[in-house]
Design a protein around this motif. Sequence first.
Motif, short mmCIF file in Angstrom:
data_model
loop_
_atom_site.label_atom_id
_atom_site.label_comp_id
_atom_site.label_asym_id
_atom_site.label_seq_id
_atom_site.Cartn_x
_atom_site.Cartn_y
_atom_site.Cartn_z
N LYS A 156 0.83 -1.20 0.00
CA LYS A 156 0.00 0.00 0.00
C LYS A 156 0.87 1.26 0.00
O LYS A 156 1.97 1.27 0.54
CB LYS A 156 -0.92 0.02 1.22
N VAL A 157 0.33 2.32 -0.59
CA VAL A 157 1.11 3.54 -0.76
C VAL A 157 1.25 4.32 0.55
O VAL A 157 2.35 4.70 0.94
CB VAL A 157 0.47 4.44 -1.84
N GLY A 158 0.17 4.59 1.24
CA GLY A 158 0.25 5.44 2.43
C GLY A 158 0.04 6.89 2.08
O GLY A 158 0.15 7.30 0.92
N ASP A 159 -0.23 7.71 3.10
CA ASP A 159 -0.63 9.10 2.87
C ASP A 159 0.52 10.05 2.63
O ASP A 159 0.38 11.04 1.91
CB ASP A 159 -1.45 9.61 4.06
N ASP A 160 1.68 9.80 3.23
CA ASP A 160 2.79 10.75 3.08
C ASP A 160 4.12 10.02 3.15
O ASP A 160 4.16 8.79 3.28
CB ASP A 160 2.72 11.85 4.15
N ALA A 161 5.20 10.79 3.08
CA ALA A 161 6.54 10.22 2.97
C ALA A 161 6.98 9.47 4.22
O ALA A 161 7.95 8.70 4.17
CB ALA A 161 7.55 11.33 2.66
N THR A 162 6.27 9.64 5.32
CA THR A 162 6.69 8.98 6.56
C THR A 162 6.12 7.57 6.69
O THR A 162 6.53 6.81 7.56
CB THR A 162 6.23 9.80 7.79
N VAL A 163 5.17 7.23 5.81
CA VAL A 163 4.46 5.95 5.94
C VAL A 163 5.27 4.83 5.28
O VAL A 163 5.49 4.84 4.07
CB VAL A 163 3.06 6.02 5.32
N ILE A 164 5.71 3.89 6.07
CA ILE A 164 6.44 2.74 5.55
C ILE A 164 5.76 1.46 6.03
O ILE A 164 4.87 1.51 6.87
CB ILE A 164 7.93 2.77 5.98
N ASN A 165 6.15 0.35 5.46
CA ASN A 165 5.50 -0.91 5.82
C ASN A 165 6.50 -2.05 5.69
O ASN A 165 7.66 -1.85 5.30
CB ASN A 165 4.26 -1.16 4.96
N ALA A 166 6.05 -3.25 6.01
CA ALA A 166 6.93 -4.41 5.99
C ALA A 166 7.43 -4.73 4.59
O ALA A 166 8.56 -5.20 4.40
CB ALA A 166 6.21 -5.62 6.57
N ALA A 202 0.89 8.17 -6.49
CA ALA A 202 1.69 7.13 -5.83
C ALA A 202 3.18 7.46 -5.82
O ALA A 202 3.98 6.70 -5.26
CB ALA A 202 1.47 5.78 -6.51
N ASN A 203 3.58 8.59 -6.42
CA ASN A 203 5.02 8.91 -6.46
C ASN A 203 5.60 9.14 -5.06
O ASN A 203 6.81 9.10 -4.88
CB ASN A 203 5.31 10.12 -7.37
N VAL A 204 4.73 9.33 -4.07
CA VAL A 204 5.22 9.46 -2.70
C VAL A 204 5.91 8.18 -2.25
O VAL A 204 6.68 8.17 -1.28
CB VAL A 204 4.04 9.82 -1.75
N GLN A 246 8.88 7.48 0.45
CA GLN A 246 8.72 6.50 1.52
C GLN A 246 9.88 5.50 1.53
O GLN A 246 10.33 5.08 2.60
CB GLN A 246 7.39 5.77 1.35
N MET A 247 10.37 5.14 0.35
CA MET A 247 11.52 4.23 0.28
C MET A 247 12.78 4.90 0.84
O MET A 247 13.61 4.25 1.48
CB MET A 247 11.75 3.77 -1.15
N GLN A 248 12.90 6.21 0.63
CA GLN A 248 14.02 6.92 1.24
C GLN A 248 13.87 6.94 2.76
O GLN A 248 14.84 6.73 3.50
CB GLN A 248 14.10 8.35 0.71
N THR A 249 12.65 7.17 3.23
CA THR A 249 12.38 7.10 4.67
C THR A 249 12.74 5.72 5.22
O THR A 249 13.33 5.60 6.30
CB THR A 249 10.89 7.39 4.96
N GLN A 250 12.38 4.68 4.45
CA GLN A 250 12.67 3.32 4.89
C GLN A 250 14.17 3.08 4.97
O GLN A 250 14.67 2.48 5.94
CB GLN A 250 12.03 2.32 3.92
N MET A 251 14.92 3.54 3.99
CA MET A 251 16.38 3.40 4.01
C MET A 251 16.96 4.11 5.24
O MET A 251 17.83 3.56 5.94
CB MET A 251 16.99 3.98 2.73
N ASP A 252 16.47 5.32 5.50
CA ASP A 252 16.96 6.08 6.65
C ASP A 252 16.62 5.37 7.96
O ASP A 252 17.45 5.31 8.89
CB ASP A 252 16.34 7.48 6.66
N THR A 253 15.41 4.81 8.03
CA THR A 253 14.98 4.11 9.24
C THR A 253 15.86 2.89 9.51
O THR A 253 16.12 2.54 10.67
CB THR A 253 13.51 3.67 9.09
N LEU A 254 16.33 2.24 8.45
CA LEU A 254 17.19 1.08 8.60
C LEU A 254 18.63 1.46 8.95
O LEU A 254 19.47 0.59 9.20
CB LEU A 254 17.19 0.25 7.31
#
Length: 654
Positions: free
Chosen positions: A245-255, A298-300, A304-312
């Motif tokens: 799923k896409v999510g509402d903004d750049a902070t939304v990440i998932n498994a 969906a370009n967000v 979100q993938m950048q957020t995910q990389m940073d979170t990792l």
Amino acid sequence: MIDMECKKKEKNMKKKTLAVLLACMMTVTAFTGCGNKKETVTEDVQTEATEEVVDDQAKADEVAALIDAIYVQERTDDTDEQCAAAKAAWDALTDAQKELVSGENADPDYFGRDTGDASKDDSLNEDEIGENELLVVSFGTSFNDSRATDIGGIEKALQEANPDWSVRRAFTAQIIINHVQARDDEKIDNMDQALDRAVANGVKNLVVQPTHLMHGAEYDELMEAVEKYADKFETVRVAEPLLGKVGDDATVINADKEAVAKAVAEEAAKTAGFDSVEAAAEDGTAFVFMGHGTSHTANVTYDQMQTQMDTLGYTNTFIGTVEGEPEDTACDVVIEKIKEAGYKKVVLRPLMVVAGDHANNDMAGDDEDSWKSQFEASGAFDSVDTQIAGLGRIPAIQQLYVEHTADALASSENLAKGTASAITNEVADGTYTVDFDTDSTMFHVNEANDGKGTLTVKNGEMTVHISLPSKNVVNLFVGTADDAQKDGAKLLNPTTDTVTYSDGTTEEVYGFDIPVEALGEEFDLAIIGTKGKWYDHKVSVSNPVKEGESSDLADGEYEAEVTLEGGSGKATVESPAKIKVTDGKISATIVWSSKNYDYMLVDGEKILNENEGGNSTFTIPVAALDTDLEVVGDTTAMSKPHEVDYTLNFKLVK
């Protein structure tokens, strides 16, 4: 607009060749001088050469026009013939003429570029599919090696994981389908062709697994295509794209995003010779993962993938896009980010399922506007390397698609039925008590039968018998009132039934035998009364309980062995289970092996988890022992909650 596999056009046309040749001829003429007999000879040679060059260009232009004619996103009745004509015309050209091919979308690379051996790819367009089809839908690529390795790798993993399902392929980009067909004579189905093939082969259960990254424009078009065919199948389920799923903004990440981020980053580090992403960072090496980009909302997903990389904690990983959408993923912006972070070495790798034209040209090409060239031109880096490899060849990515397909198979969502329950129609032959629901209090089952009818199943065909409150309804028709009045309409005639009320009195009423196509699904049923007017109604038949299997147990507490079927096979329930009989009604306490189930659905009733501190526990009604009970369990263990179909069966412990 769909995201095309945009082929870079070098508009530095080969037509310059003609100008150069003509200039040379003029130079030769100038040296002959006036009045020389050789002048006439030279002019003749010049004329012949000019005519020859013009003829070469004309032949090249003819091929360019044929290529442009099949560089379209719509298949027509002429497509096969056009593809063959374009290839035949190309093969007839000399090497010099091939270099002159240039059109709106045509260039020498269309037929001339070596992208690998097409014979290593399997287009998966065979018939003899069977009743269960897993249709793997990709955007597509004309790069043969990538198609076989990246897309083919996913397809093979899905087939291995689902041996009872026939895996077939569809591409959504007709431009690519035409390219592969014209160049390599390999025919790949588009969506309509693949779905038509499924219908013609008698497929009953269809699962669609997109290989797309996200819920973008391509996914939307896929859903539109599938929905047009949904009524052709008994069940239709569509699995999640790679990033969920896409999510509402750049902070939304998932498994899903986490799994992809780990897989691609670790693969990039290993390919670059590092033990880990962190080790690459210590070496001063940054990884840039280049996606396509899209103007779709969906370009967000890229942010979100950048957020995910940073979170990792992957501080040396950066997300970019060819199209520069969203804006902070444009090449120049990414270059500045890496410069500011202080990394001096860069590795570029595609964040795409296939390593096709974008990876080879836009990312790793030698043109000045490729990402590799732009990074080198910045002068900010000691080295710029590329890894031309699609996501589809990474085992962890293949496994994620396998999991998404498994989720779809376990899901209760069913496009074919237009309902979230996806109730099975595979009821064994026999007689059952069922609920008969209508849309009106004016038309219903006799009160003596408490809303119930009797379902008879024989050789897979279902008929429900209902007793009405009186003899006022004289005919029924399966369909609408308008159709009931047409010539040849097959009306249902009444039977005479005797019903017994709670006070012991009896009454003769009319009853009807009604054919049933599917359980749990509304259908049209028209009625006509003694006044001769037809009325439209919606009815449904559901919750079959085999007759003779209701509880004869005395009130009290018992234990029953429990069998569980459905889902992925990972979840279990405790057995034996405690059951309780009160006033002849059975309830069972179900304790799951997981704490992630938040509710269950039983006969349409939503039952909440009773044990929030431990394994999920529910007290559910049981219609009968030793009879399959269809239930739904909602699990929160995945990237998003999933309703999963299960079958429970309780057998009393003696």
